[in-house]
Structure formats: C-alpha cells, structure tokens
Motif scaffolding. Sequence first.
Motif, PDB file in Angstrom:
ATOM      1  N   ILE A 154       0.931  -1.200  -0.042  1.00  0.00           N
ATOM      2  CA  ILE A 154      -0.026  -0.037  -0.158  1.00  0.00           C
ATOM      3  C   ILE A 154       0.817   1.238  -0.008  1.00  0.00           C
ATOM      4  O   ILE A 154       1.688   1.453   0.873  1.00  0.00           O
ATOM      5  CB  ILE A 154      -0.864   0.212   1.177  1.00  0.00           C
ATOM      6  N   GLN A 156       2.192   5.018   0.491  1.00  0.00           N
ATOM      7  CA  GLN A 156       1.838   6.127   1.364  1.00  0.00           C
ATOM      8  C   GLN A 156       2.409   7.195   0.872  1.00  0.00           C
ATOM      9  O   GLN A 156       3.599   7.287   0.210  1.00  0.00           O
ATOM     10  CB  GLN A 156       2.373   5.834   2.616  1.00  0.00           C
ATOM     11  N   PRO A 157       2.028   8.349   0.859  1.00  0.00           N
ATOM     12  CA  PRO A 157       0.755   8.772   1.535  1.00  0.00           C
ATOM     13  C   PRO A 157      -0.724   8.577   1.019  1.00  0.00           C
ATOM     14  O   PRO A 157      -1.705   8.923   1.091  1.00  0.00           O
ATOM     15  CB  PRO A 157       0.883  10.312   2.007  1.00  0.00           C
ATOM     16  N   GLU A 158      -0.489   8.034  -0.391  1.00  0.00           N
ATOM     17  CA  GLU A 158      -1.600   7.888  -1.171  1.00  0.00           C
ATOM     18  C   GLU A 158      -2.642   7.016  -0.474  1.00  0.00           C
ATOM     19  O   GLU A 158      -3.811   7.121  -1.161  1.00  0.00           O
ATOM     20  CB  GLU A 158      -1.490   7.580  -2.568  1.00  0.00           C
ATOM     21  N   ASN A 159      -2.236   5.915   0.237  1.00  0.00           N
ATOM     22  CA  ASN A 159      -3.063   4.828   0.653  1.00  0.00           C
ATOM     23  C   ASN A 159      -3.669   3.974  -0.388  1.00  0.00           C
ATOM     24  O   ASN A 159      -4.741   3.733  -0.268  1.00  0.00           O
ATOM     25  CB  ASN A 159      -3.752   5.433   1.640  1.00  0.00           C
TER      26      ASN A 159
END
Length: 185
Positions: A154, A156-159
């Motif tokens: 996953i 990050q920070p886009e998640n």
Amino acid sequence: MDALTCNYIMACLLAPLRPTSLSLSVPRIRFGAKPPSNAAPAPIRLIRNSMSQPAAEANPDIPKSDTTDVLVQYVVLRRDLIDTWPTGSVVTQGCHASVSAIWSHKDDPITLQYCSPENIDSMHKVTLEVKGEPQIVNLSEKLKSGGIAHKLWIEQPENFPTCLATKPYPKSVVSAYFKKLKLCK
C-alpha cells in the motif's frame, strides 16, 4: 506423502549450512547446484514449465518433488500504473513488496532456503500483471483465503495498493493462483 519422505524433506530444510561431525548423513538439496567435479555423471531430466534454464539431476534417492519443484516468489504489478508512472517507480513498488514479503517471513524454512548462501545467486521470481486496483485487491483476497502468505503493498501517503508479492514457495504450491495472469512486459 509418507512419514519417511516428510522426515527427509524436513531434515534437508533444517540441515546446517556447513557440515559438521554432528550433521545428518542426508545429502543437501541445492536448487540449480552443480555436482562436484569428481562425481559420476548423473542422467539429466529437464524441468517442464519452469522459469529456470538449469536442469535438475535425476537421483532415485531424492523424492521427485525436491528436484523438480523450484522455489519461486511471485510479484504482481498493476498495468494501469505501468502505463502511467515512470518505469523506475513501478519497479520500486515491486521491490518494496518483494522485500517486505521476504522479511515478514524471514524465519520460514522455505524463505531461509530461498535466501540461503547456496541459492541467493539463483533466486527465481515471476513478475506478472493485473489490469488495476480492483484486480490486485481481488487477487490478494484469493491468496488470503487460500492461505498463501503475501504482501499487498500500500503506497503512502496515497494509501492505495500498487502491487503484491508472495513469500517464496515451491512453484507447485502457488502457480495455480497465477495461471490466468499475464507475464509483465
């Protein structure tokens, strides 16, 4: 699998890296290893459906699955990101997932064998692709329900999920989960 075969496999997996006077008298199995120069030539049997080029040695004393089942780590990337992100960024995502999957299972006997000094220079990875986020999340759920250890990376920070990688497995254990996916090109 009978008890003798199971004990043999466990002994091979748990045998020390360096022989000692206390070591088992069980031959070490090394994927892609070459026989000693003084060894009698053994008949060679090619491995079908393997990503590797080296052939396995035919030895009637070693169970068939130990010589023909290559250890492999699957890495699955998203095609939509391959088409829109810089190549290096997508490769980096695959590296993150691969390292995370191996590190998370660093004490697993198969992972130890995959990363052993004898095998570190002949690791096998298969890099595949899926269309996008829904497909990679769906694949992760199928792997989870099948008990296949993996890391869904996953970013990050886009998640959002960018790729996934399995821990190393014998190819016969995991290949069915990936047979419908395309090789990443």
